[in-house]
Scaffold this active site. Sequence first.
Site: not given
Lengths: 460, 268
Positions: A70, A307, A345, A347, A350, A375
Amino acid sequence: MVNSIIYLSMFFNLFLGTIKGLTNIQLEEIGCQLILGNTYHLALRPGAELIDELGGLHKFMNWKRALLTDSGGFQMVSLLHLADITEQGVTFQSPVDGKPMLLTPEESIQIQNKIGADIIMALDDVVKTTITGPRIEEAMYRTLRWIDRCISEFGLINVFLCLLHFDDIHGVKLNASVDYWAAHKRPDVQNLFGIVQGGLDPVLRDICVRGLVDRDLPGMVASKANLTSYWDSYAIGGLVGGEDKDSFWRVVAQCTASLPEDKPRYVMALSFLPDAFYYLAMKNTFQGVGYPLDIVVCSALGADMYDCVYPTRTARFGTALVPEGILKLKNQAMANDERPIDLTCSCMVCKNYTRAYLHGLVTKDAMGSQLLSYHNLSYMMRLSKNLHTSIVEGRFPEFVRGFLQTQFPKGDVPEWVCNAMEVAGIDISSCCTPLTSWHDQPSFDTQDQQAGVVSETFIN
Amino acid sequence: MRFVAAKACAGSRARAGALYIGGNSAAPIETPSLMISTLKGLPAFISRDHLGDLPAPDSHLLHVSPIHFLDCPATKTICTIGGLHQMVGLHDHFFIASPRDSLESLPESDGTNKLGASFETPSGRQLVKPSAYMEMITSLMPNLWASMADEVPAWVSDKRNKTSVDRTLRWLDECINLDLEGGKNVLGFVVGGSSIEERKRCATEVAARNVSGFWIGGFGLGESIEERPALLHAVTDSLPEEKLRLVSGLSLPGVDIIQPFLSTEIAA
């Protein structure tokens, strides 16, 4: 509108040289394509010169994918004392030694050049609070003048279509003419985004948008200042009614309606406020941008990039993101729950950990925050990917309906969502029970409820 | 688990050995070796998906303190999940359990009594009885575990020191009795403070039990650095050579596995 636009829904995360709680390898694993860096913090520490000397931020942090910075202006105004905006730039008091300093649009570009991110932001005239009146107009015109100064500093001649697309693993290309933009292929190219100002005044915003469009920049940012200025008033002022969420989506809708269709539109929000504000807001059950629901709505309205710090920040408070809403892992009911956070999930967290084990870690051990951050970011990446795929495959409205039904099984979709979807042209009548007015909506002044969130009954 | 004490270093008590921990690692861990400290079973600053980046199999040796699990999860839950390895997703790693660590489970000898050992934990002082300790060991199922001990600082009276040895031996027997596997994986805890005689007595008595190895503790609690070698030698001289020896609180020749005192603090 949605059907004619094929965009990537991109979610990326804020950092100061690293993501809090995740390594680069983990970020790559969950499919993160782009991360955002705070120019202000990076320029303070380790410093733009040092980063430049060491080969730019990609090399410094060993991140091979895309980076975005930014302009640095917003933090100055929000974090520093005696910050003031003049035609020249942003004057502020150096946090190091208290000396008066000045950040000009040119300098912001120079600093961002040194950092070397793929996408950089033009310095805009940041209006911090919900001011109305001539200041808004002044800010809008000044932003356009500053854009010109940024552009001449930047030497922007070539404009690249900045449609992001997945890397080779996913192999999805949106458009044959799109240049593949990744740092390792085009180390010398940065893409300048302009920020839309103008407050809530549609006339002013229109002028700003046209001004930016005329300058043919690679991308546009929906005015973060206005969105986060709402945020400020929430964080400090406390509980606000549903109409503020209402205003938020209208701002986004107006921007996306007027911004060119072939350029990415990026909704910046919730990036820059410290944990203390966030906690305050959470206590007052503030409804800020960054919840999965917000992202789905903004996508429906035509925004492409988002974001926010919400996923990692809420992880540090022990909250996991799940399709049904949130899961508060420090809740006593989790203590003996042997299920993973989210059965859908896949991931690493998980796959390997139970809610019971995580319950013992969260808010007590750093590892708890790390695992939850992992997660939560995975969840956001999955959401982005699902949004994208559903658009590409022409079933976006169904995806939205499925999403809303999972989040609001009782059909109590908030009115602002219904209004936004109507403007977006998505029929969600099957998800809603007959509309009540917003006065009758559940009060948001208890800690257990947030917009779009199911309470603990879900876990049974 | 199989331990082979191999070459002794001539002129010194130091010895090299090999620890075969089974599972997928065919190669042994070479001793002397360090254990990685954990908080609730996970190394403090690396999640399980990054542990694989550390050298193997040496980094597979992890220390766990059952005291970290006093609050949660419940032992019943740990059982149904399937034990420690399953709970933290580290099936190939070798966990050695002992109550004390350097961060979150500090022995508090003032609070220790005939019923149990006292520890300073983040949730305050906790008294842990052998029965509760063994319940946690049974649910966690570490690869090796140390029996409970009364570790006292170097400045206590002789009487208190003697009591600590008596208690530690009694608790060793109690733990073996309570163990469903009859003490198959127990490491007998050796204390004795700063007294050479008590150290010898404790070591001899522990060695007389059928244990898999020895946990040499009671160090790092106020004794001077100069005292340590003699005290440690008094212990190791009374222990069978072929069995595994671990030590906590220091690092000196004659031991095989060391529990680092400050590793997590340094890493932070």
